[in-house]
Design an enzyme around this catalytic site. Sequence first.
Site, PDB file in Angstrom:
ATOM      1  CG  ASP A   9      -1.767   1.181   1.350  1.00 14.34           C
ATOM      2  OD1 ASP A   9      -2.349   1.600   0.329  1.00 14.34           O
ATOM      3  OD2 ASP A   9      -1.864   1.739   2.467  1.00 14.34           O
ATOM      4  CG  ASP A  11      -1.556   7.565   0.295  1.00 12.36           C
ATOM      5  OD1 ASP A  11      -0.485   8.084  -0.068  1.00 12.36           O
ATOM      6  OD2 ASP A  11      -2.597   7.605  -0.391  1.00 12.36           O
TER       7      ASP A  11
END
Length: 175
Positions: A9, A11
């Site tokens: 991922d 952020d």
Amino acid sequence: MKNKAVFLDRDGVICRDVNYCRRTDDFELLPTVPQAIKLLNDHNFLTIVITNQSGIARGYLTHEMLSDIHKKMTDELATFNARIDDILYCPHHPDEECDCRKPGTALFEQAIREHAINVQASFMIGDRQKDIDAGKTAGCRMIFVTTGPDNRGKNPTKADYTAINLLDAVNWILR
Ligand SMILES: [Mg+2]
Ligand SMILES: [Zn+2]
């Protein structure tokens, strides 16, 4: 022979989660990230970013602006000899109910196909429950990191390990 991968991922895992990163100035790598990604490179894991970017559907930024942000990310990592092998993002709004927004797995399936990945030998690292759910559904092992904005102290269900940062997560993978 198939490749092994670590799906990341973006952020809250690679960069600070600023609640819709819209400009290159908003993008800031988190501590330990360059070392962690270089370790994965050195151990022959493909590094593939899979990120929900609904800010595009919401009109906060364009594909071009996102591309500039990702160029800043890869340029900064390159100064540490760290490399991201691919970046896949979902630009849709949650209301569109697409298959590619996590916890959907369409982007995982695309990466697995395009990079000939052995998913059982692969991992997903994320900072939200929907990352864990997506990774688990795709069939990889799942690590939760607590560097996201609202996850400190939480231990989501189905994570195989909870890490304090990306380097901790990578060290667990390579243990
Ligand atoms: Mg996140
Ligand atoms: Zn989508």
